[in-house]
Design an enzyme around this catalytic site. Structure first.
Site, short mmCIF file in Angstrom:
data_model
loop_
_atom_site.label_atom_id
_atom_site.label_comp_id
_atom_site.label_asym_id
_atom_site.label_seq_id
_atom_site.Cartn_x
_atom_site.Cartn_y
_atom_site.Cartn_z
N CYS A 32 0.80 -1.24 0.00
CA CYS A 32 0.00 0.00 0.00
C CYS A 32 0.83 1.29 0.00
CB CYS A 32 -0.98 0.02 1.15
SG CYS A 32 -1.33 -1.56 1.91
N LYS A 92 -14.80 -3.30 6.22
CA LYS A 92 -14.29 -4.25 5.23
C LYS A 92 -15.26 -5.39 4.97
CE LYS A 92 -11.69 -7.00 8.51
NZ LYS A 92 -10.56 -7.83 8.77
N GLN A 107 0.99 -11.08 -3.00
CA GLN A 107 -0.43 -10.75 -2.95
C GLN A 107 -0.94 -10.40 -4.34
OE1 GLN A 107 0.10 -7.46 -0.10
NE2 GLN A 107 -1.25 -8.60 1.27
N ARG A 162 6.82 -11.05 5.69
CA ARG A 162 6.38 -10.83 7.06
C ARG A 162 6.98 -11.91 7.94
NH1 ARG A 162 0.05 -9.46 5.81
NH2 ARG A 162 0.50 -7.79 4.34
N HIS A 195 -4.96 -1.40 -5.31
CA HIS A 195 -5.50 -0.30 -4.52
C HIS A 195 -6.30 0.60 -5.44
CE1 HIS A 195 -2.18 -1.76 -2.01
NE2 HIS A 195 -3.10 -1.60 -1.08
N HIS A 199 -8.38 -1.23 -0.45
CA HIS A 199 -7.44 -2.34 -0.65
C HIS A 199 -8.26 -3.55 -1.07
CE1 HIS A 199 -4.53 -0.40 2.27
NE2 HIS A 199 -5.66 0.07 2.72
N ASP A 236 -2.60 -8.04 -5.28
CA ASP A 236 -3.00 -6.81 -4.62
C ASP A 236 -3.45 -5.75 -5.60
OD1 ASP A 236 -3.36 -5.38 -2.36
OD2 ASP A 236 -1.24 -5.05 -1.91
ZN LIG Z 1 -3.18 -2.46 0.77
#
Ligand SMILES: [Zn+2]
Ligand SMILES: [Zn+2]
Length: 651
Positions: A338, A473, A385, A367, A389, A519, A387
């Site tokens: 992000c 979320k 991910q 992580r 945004h 996200h 991912d």
């Molecule tokens: Zn994010």
């Protein structure tokens, strides 16, 4: 008298001090037999705990999460009691209920080990204690008394826990000769438990701290019916066969190497093919939904994560900063994408005309997880991910949600996940000050999510107070073929990062405004998703995904040449095929390739070679007979094409 309100809003009057069990009995005997615990004003209580004031009461049964939780927590106590009888001097850590059953962390003492061979004796003792129908009694206790009591028994793990509790909040539960420090709630007595199984043991550090002693974590499960336990054990056997770590090895999809490091998966060629195909599939959908691909580095300046707030929150428990040799710079392995994407947003002044801006990246993040917590591809230290945004105006949130839900539908459909649950996490209406962002925006976003789910006809569960401090979320939980739930995709509104990064756009009014950030990651991560997919399909991937779609099996060496011609022809149709030209009997080759879960086996001999045919055997053994090679190729590529374009089919 007190007034008890039930979930259907009906109200009954009872005498002060009535218990949940007595209320159940007053309604029907059957209910009294099924009820496990009582929810009193939203808090789960023992069935035998007196209710002194007007209250809203929901009687909980096995099918209620909270009911099951109380049941399994009581079962953890039961196992502990059995262990105390069998292993005098054993010390107890914690023993909670978990999603499937419960565990107890125990310290059996120097030189004593509890092994699988000991499980039957523990189960037998548990059954004895069940037959004794021991009452489970709750008691309030002062902190001083609690410390004295557990110190006398030398229960130093419990004493450590008590020391952290506030006086006046401490309760114990006693059954037979066993007393536990515990908040409860519990079953009225041990006879509610009908079937028990001690499942496994593992090492677990006290309080998850590798510098503290290692305890033995014993897992178990119990049921109110013997039949339920039997079914569960069958499911567990099947789950073992489907374990993605086992199938991943058999199909040569991924590997781990201690030389590379724990929790860092190595994608082998076949696994990489599978993953890339999934990525291509997602990229194609992203293009259709007007996402733009970006690429950002695997590390970022520590300052970036100080700005985003991640460092303050997770820095201590993350991989520690990387230092440059000379310039005194500090970098972090990227724990999330992000902040990088916020910087991409900031690379130019933005106008409302550019919004929504959808930035997508297959971003690899790192992580830290304790090595004991790592598990195949589902718990790793580095993962990618799927991912993206979305930066948009507050008014665009609902539309964007609808579109992301569409994407998730397309994906689930293409991969045969027919069962899924959706959870909407909203803020706690009693505690609004806990959350960042204006009231108006929260209300708008929460309404947008709820409406989007309604419009899509989703079966949702709304959880108040489960939102992150920075936004509401939506989480998708899929149920796999064995009925196990996996948390996958998530869509999350964020008011925090746009603030922290001071993101802006110029509105139609020529004024500066703050965008909303969403996200979203439908798979969660490629690693986790592939693991779930393997266990869901038992490694029998849909045809479009299978790393090898067909294996050609010549009946003898004489036809190897023709077999290779078949491959060449299939390649023209983008069909991934191999020849099994080992010097083995045909039967053996068929069996071996079936184990590799190959969708199509093509057997070729004299007749096939002469007529440009293949004899088709489908996964599962269905014999389709001889087919012209060209027709087979056309049919397979059509099947793949249809699977890859599920959005063209009605949902
Ligand atoms: Zn994010
Ligand atoms: Zn307990």
């Amino acid at each position: 008298m007190i007034k008890i309100t039930f979930p259907d809003a009906s109200v009954r009057e009872y005498e002060k001090g009535i218990t949940g069990l007595e209320i159940a009995n007053s309604i029907s005997q059957r209910l009294a037999q099924e009820v496990i615990a009582a929810s009193v004003n939203g808090e789960t209580w023992d069935l035998t705990r007196p209710i002194e004031n007007d209250a809203t009461v929901n009687l909980l049964k096995w099918d209620d999460e909270e009911g099951k939780h109380a049941y399994w927590h009581s079962s953890a106590h039961l196992m502990a009691e059995a262990l105390q009888e069998l292993y005098p001097g054993i010390k107890f850590g914690i023993g909670p209920a978990i999603e499937n059953g419960f565990y107890y962390d125990v310290d059996p003492g120097e030189g004593v080990a509890i092994k699988e061979a000991d499980f039957p004796a523990i189960e037998k003792k548990m059954m004895e204690l069940i037959s004794a129908k021991e009452d489970i009694q709750r008691k309030n206790i002062s902190k001083a008394d609690a410390i004295r009591m557990f110190s006398e028994r030398d229960e130093h793990y419990k004493v450590e826990l008590i020391n952290e509790l506030e006086d006046g909040t401490i309760t114990t539960y006693t059954q037979g000769r066993f007393t536990d420090l515990c908040r409860g709630p519990h079953l009225p007595n041990t006879s509610y438990i009908k079937a028990v199984k001690v499942l496994s043991s593992a090492g677990a550090y006290w309080r998850g701290d590798e510098k503290r002693p290692q305890l033995t974590r014993l897992y178990g499960i119990t049921f109110p019916k013997k039949k339920m336990l039997d079914e569960y054990l069958v499911m567990l056997e099947e789950a073992k066969k489907r374990d993605h770590r086992k199938i991943g090895k058999e199909l040569q999809l991924f590997a781990f190497s201690q030389n590379v490091g724990a929790g860092l998966p190595l994608w082998l060629p076949k696994g990489t093919q599978l993953r890339l195909r999934l990525e291509d599939f997602l990229k194609k959908i992203q293009r259709e939904f007007d996402y733009e691909q970006v690429i950002t580095p695997h590390i970022g300046s520590k300052q970036l994560y100080v700005t985003s707030g991640h460092y303050a929150k997770y820095g201590k428990d993350s991989f520690q900063p990387i230092h440059t040799p000379e310039e005194g710079e500090e970098f972090l392995l990227k724990p999330m994408n992000c902040p990088h994407h916020c910087e991409i947003y900031k690379a130019f002044p933005r106008s409302y005309k550019e919004l929504p801006l959808r930035l997508a990246e297959f971003g690899t993040v790192y992580r830290y997880e304790q090595s004991g917590e790592l598990h195949g591809l589902t718990r790793v230290r580095g993962f990618t991910q799927d991912d993206a945004h979305i930066f948009c105006t507050p008014d665009q949130v609902k539309d964007e949600f609808l579109k992301v839900v569409d994407i998730i539908f397309i994906i689930f459909k293409a991969l045969n996940f027919e069962n899924f649950e959706v959870q909407i996490s909203l803020r706690d209406p009693e505690n609004k000050e806990k959350y960042i962002g204006t009231d108006e925006n929260w209300e708008k976003a929460e309404r947008a999510i709820v409406e989007a789910c309604e419009e899509k006809g989703l079966n949702t569960k709304i959880e108040l107070g489960e939102a992150a401090f920075y936004g509401p979320k939506l989480d998708f939980m899929v149920k796999d073929a064995l009925g196990r739930r996996w948390q996958l995709g998530t869509i999350q509104v964020d008011y925090n990062l746009p603030d922290r990064f001071e993101l802006e756009y110029t509105g139609a009014d020529n004024q500066k405004h703050r965008p909303v950030m969403i996200h979203r990651a439908p798979f969660g991560s490629m690693e986790r998703f592939v693991a779930v997919l393997i266990e869901h399909t038992a490694g029998k991937f849909p045809l479009w995904l299978a790393p090898t779609q067909a294996v050609v099996i010549p009946v003898s060496e004489k036809f190897n040449g023709y077999a290779y011609n078949v491959i060449k022809e299939l390649k023209k149709f983008d069909i991934r095929a191999e020849v099994d030209d080992r010097n083995e009997k045909v039967g053996r080759k068929i069996r071996d390739n079936e184990l590799k879960r190959i969708p199509y086996l093509l057997i070729v001999g004299e007749k096939e070679a002469e007529n440009e045919e293949v004899s088709v055997r489908k996964q599962g053994g269905e014999d389709k007979g001889s087919v012209k090679l060209r027709i087979f190729a056309e049919e397979v590529s059509r099947e793949v094409e249809e699977m890859m374009n599920p959005e063209k089919q009605p949902i």
